[in-house]
Design a protein around this motif. Sequence first.
Motif, PDB file in Angstrom:
ATOM      1  N   HIS A 173      33.847  -8.160  -7.383  1.00  0.00           N
ATOM      2  CA  HIS A 173      34.989  -7.248  -7.295  1.00  0.00           C
ATOM      3  C   HIS A 173      34.619  -5.996  -8.078  1.00  0.00           C
ATOM      4  CE1 HIS A 173      39.065  -5.799  -7.024  1.00  0.00           C
ATOM      5  NE2 HIS A 173      39.103  -5.664  -8.332  1.00  0.00           N
ATOM      6  N   GLN A 174      34.516  -4.893  -7.401  1.00  0.00           N
ATOM      7  CA  GLN A 174      34.088  -3.613  -7.974  1.00  0.00           C
ATOM      8  C   GLN A 174      32.723  -3.794  -8.623  1.00  0.00           C
ATOM      9  OE1 GLN A 174      37.406  -2.308 -10.325  1.00  0.00           O
ATOM     10  NE2 GLN A 174      38.576  -1.736  -8.543  1.00  0.00           N
ATOM     11  N   VAL A 175      32.625  -3.795  -9.945  1.00  0.00           N
ATOM     12  CA  VAL A 175      31.309  -3.909 -10.592  1.00  0.00           C
ATOM     13  C   VAL A 175      31.196  -5.139 -11.486  1.00  0.00           C
ATOM     14  CG1 VAL A 175      30.764  -1.453 -10.496  1.00  0.00           C
ATOM     15  CG2 VAL A 175      32.036  -2.381 -12.447  1.00  0.00           C
ATOM     16  N   THR A 176      32.034  -6.134 -11.283  1.00  0.00           N
ATOM     17  CA  THR A 176      31.917  -7.381 -12.040  1.00  0.00           C
ATOM     18  C   THR A 176      32.029  -8.559 -11.083  1.00  0.00           C
ATOM     19  OG1 THR A 176      34.283  -7.485 -12.477  1.00  0.00           O
ATOM     20  CG2 THR A 176      32.916  -6.444 -14.168  1.00  0.00           C
ATOM     21  N   ALA A 177      31.372  -9.629 -11.444  1.00  0.00           N
ATOM     22  CA  ALA A 177      31.445 -10.852 -10.649  1.00  0.00           C
ATOM     23  C   ALA A 177      32.829 -11.466 -10.822  1.00  0.00           C
ATOM     24  CB  ALA A 177      30.376 -11.830 -11.104  1.00  0.00           C
ATOM     25  N   ARG A 178      33.299 -12.105  -9.767  1.00  0.00           N
ATOM     26  CA  ARG A 178      34.598 -12.779  -9.835  1.00  0.00           C
ATOM     27  C   ARG A 178      34.434 -14.120 -10.548  1.00  0.00           C
ATOM     28  NH1 ARG A 178      39.329 -11.605  -6.697  1.00  0.00           N
ATOM     29  NH2 ARG A 178      39.096  -9.517  -5.922  1.00  0.00           N
ATOM     30  N   LEU A 179      34.133 -14.011 -11.820  1.00  0.00           N
ATOM     31  CA  LEU A 179      33.974 -15.169 -12.693  1.00  0.00           C
ATOM     32  C   LEU A 179      34.865 -14.954 -13.908  1.00  0.00           C
ATOM     33  CD1 LEU A 179      30.087 -15.424 -12.714  1.00  0.00           C
ATOM     34  CD2 LEU A 179      31.649 -17.005 -11.598  1.00  0.00           C
ATOM     35  N   PRO A 180      35.299 -16.020 -14.552  1.00  0.00           N
ATOM     36  CA  PRO A 180      36.072 -15.823 -15.784  1.00  0.00           C
ATOM     37  C   PRO A 180      35.173 -15.254 -16.875  1.00  0.00           C
ATOM     38  CG  PRO A 180      35.729 -18.166 -15.344  1.00  0.00           C
ATOM     39  CD  PRO A 180      35.189 -17.426 -14.179  1.00  0.00           C
ATOM     40  N   HIS A 181      35.677 -14.295 -17.623  1.00  0.00           N
ATOM     41  CA  HIS A 181      34.903 -13.657 -18.679  1.00  0.00           C
ATOM     42  C   HIS A 181      35.494 -13.895 -20.061  1.00  0.00           C
ATOM     43  CE1 HIS A 181      33.113 -11.563 -15.257  1.00  0.00           C
ATOM     44  NE2 HIS A 181      32.090 -11.313 -16.056  1.00  0.00           N
ATOM     45  N   GLN A 182      36.492 -14.752 -20.162  1.00  0.00           N
ATOM     46  CA  GLN A 182      37.051 -15.116 -21.454  1.00  0.00           C
ATOM     47  C   GLN A 182      37.059 -16.628 -21.594  1.00  0.00           C
ATOM     48  OE1 GLN A 182      39.224 -13.091 -19.446  1.00  0.00           O
ATOM     49  NE2 GLN A 182      38.531 -11.190 -20.344  1.00  0.00           N
ATOM     50  N   PHE A 183      36.691 -17.095 -22.794  1.00  0.00           N
ATOM     51  CA  PHE A 183      36.741 -18.519 -23.108  1.00  0.00           C
ATOM     52  C   PHE A 183      37.620 -18.673 -24.334  1.00  0.00           C
ATOM     53  CE2 PHE A 183      35.112 -22.281 -25.384  1.00  0.00           C
ATOM     54  CZ  PHE A 183      35.355 -23.229 -24.419  1.00  0.00           C
ATOM     55  N   TYR A 184      38.775 -19.311 -24.168  1.00  0.00           N
ATOM     56  CA  TYR A 184      39.719 -19.518 -25.259  1.00  0.00           C
ATOM     57  C   TYR A 184      39.389 -20.807 -25.992  1.00  0.00           C
ATOM     58  CZ  TYR A 184      42.470 -15.795 -23.232  1.00  0.00           C
ATOM     59  OH  TYR A 184      42.870 -14.587 -22.757  1.00  0.00           O
ATOM     60  N   PHE A 185      39.532 -20.787 -27.305  1.00  0.00           N
ATOM     61  CA  PHE A 185      39.273 -21.979 -28.098  1.00  0.00           C
ATOM     62  C   PHE A 185      40.294 -22.066 -29.217  1.00  0.00           C
ATOM     63  CE2 PHE A 185      36.314 -18.585 -29.185  1.00  0.00           C
ATOM     64  CZ  PHE A 185      36.620 -18.342 -30.517  1.00  0.00           C
ATOM     65  N   GLN A 186      40.332 -23.231 -29.848  1.00  0.00           N
ATOM     66  CA  GLN A 186      41.307 -23.489 -30.904  1.00  0.00           C
ATOM     67  C   GLN A 186      41.045 -22.562 -32.086  1.00  0.00           C
ATOM     68  OE1 GLN A 186      41.454 -27.562 -32.040  1.00  0.00           O
ATOM     69  NE2 GLN A 186      43.169 -27.301 -33.426  1.00  0.00           N
ATOM     70  N   GLU A 187      42.114 -22.062 -32.650  1.00  0.00           N
ATOM     71  CA  GLU A 187      42.000 -21.138 -33.755  1.00  0.00           C
ATOM     72  C   GLU A 187      41.274 -21.786 -34.934  1.00  0.00           C
ATOM     73  OE1 GLU A 187      45.062 -18.342 -36.277  1.00  0.00           O
ATOM     74  OE2 GLU A 187      45.608 -19.034 -34.284  1.00  0.00           O
ATOM     75  N   GLY A 188      40.347 -21.057 -35.521  1.00  0.00           N
ATOM     76  CA  GLY A 188      39.604 -21.551 -36.669  1.00  0.00           C
ATOM     77  C   GLY A 188      38.317 -22.282 -36.316  1.00  0.00           C
ATOM     78  N   THR A 189      37.988 -22.377 -35.032  1.00  0.00           N
ATOM     79  CA  THR A 189      36.777 -23.097 -34.619  1.00  0.00           C
ATOM     80  C   THR A 189      35.713 -22.149 -34.059  1.00  0.00           C
ATOM     81  OG1 THR A 189      37.661 -23.529 -32.410  1.00  0.00           O
ATOM     82  CG2 THR A 189      38.070 -25.202 -34.093  1.00  0.00           C
ATOM     83  N   ALA A 190      35.791 -20.877 -34.384  1.00  0.00           N
ATOM     84  CA  ALA A 190      34.862 -19.881 -33.827  1.00  0.00           C
ATOM     85  C   ALA A 190      33.420 -20.159 -34.232  1.00  0.00           C
ATOM     86  CB  ALA A 190      35.275 -18.478 -34.259  1.00  0.00           C
TER      87      ALA A 190
END
Length: 145
Positions: A96-113
Amino acid sequence: MRNKLLLFYTLLLVLCFGGYAAYTQHALKNAQTFYLQMAPLDPLALLSGEYMQINYAFEQDVFGINAPVKQVTLYVDERGVAGRAKTDKPLVIPVHQVTARLPHQFYFQEGTAKKYDTAAYAQLKRLQDGRFLISALADKDLKLL
């Protein structure tokens, strides 16, 4: 009469949500799983919680050219890693436009970065309807974090 009608609609609603949940779990279990190498990551914390902004390594190669593309064909190797080297398992990713139609964010539990500091690959699943979902992150040896 109203109580029976209310009970009927409540049960119908519960069955619909339960059926949708069962369908979703079935779709995730049977989805095609593959790994994509990630480019440098950018961990962020916003009101929505902590998440990691993910860029995929193949995007730098593909979208660096000037010609617009509608899809990208990657190939899955025997380890399950998708890349540009041709194998007998092609994987077509819409663009789509100039990015792949893939998820680009991965959410995780706070404090586990810190747990995800060694992430090198994103484990993705391709659902039956063609959508993609990040199911986990993995290190350079494809060990899930």
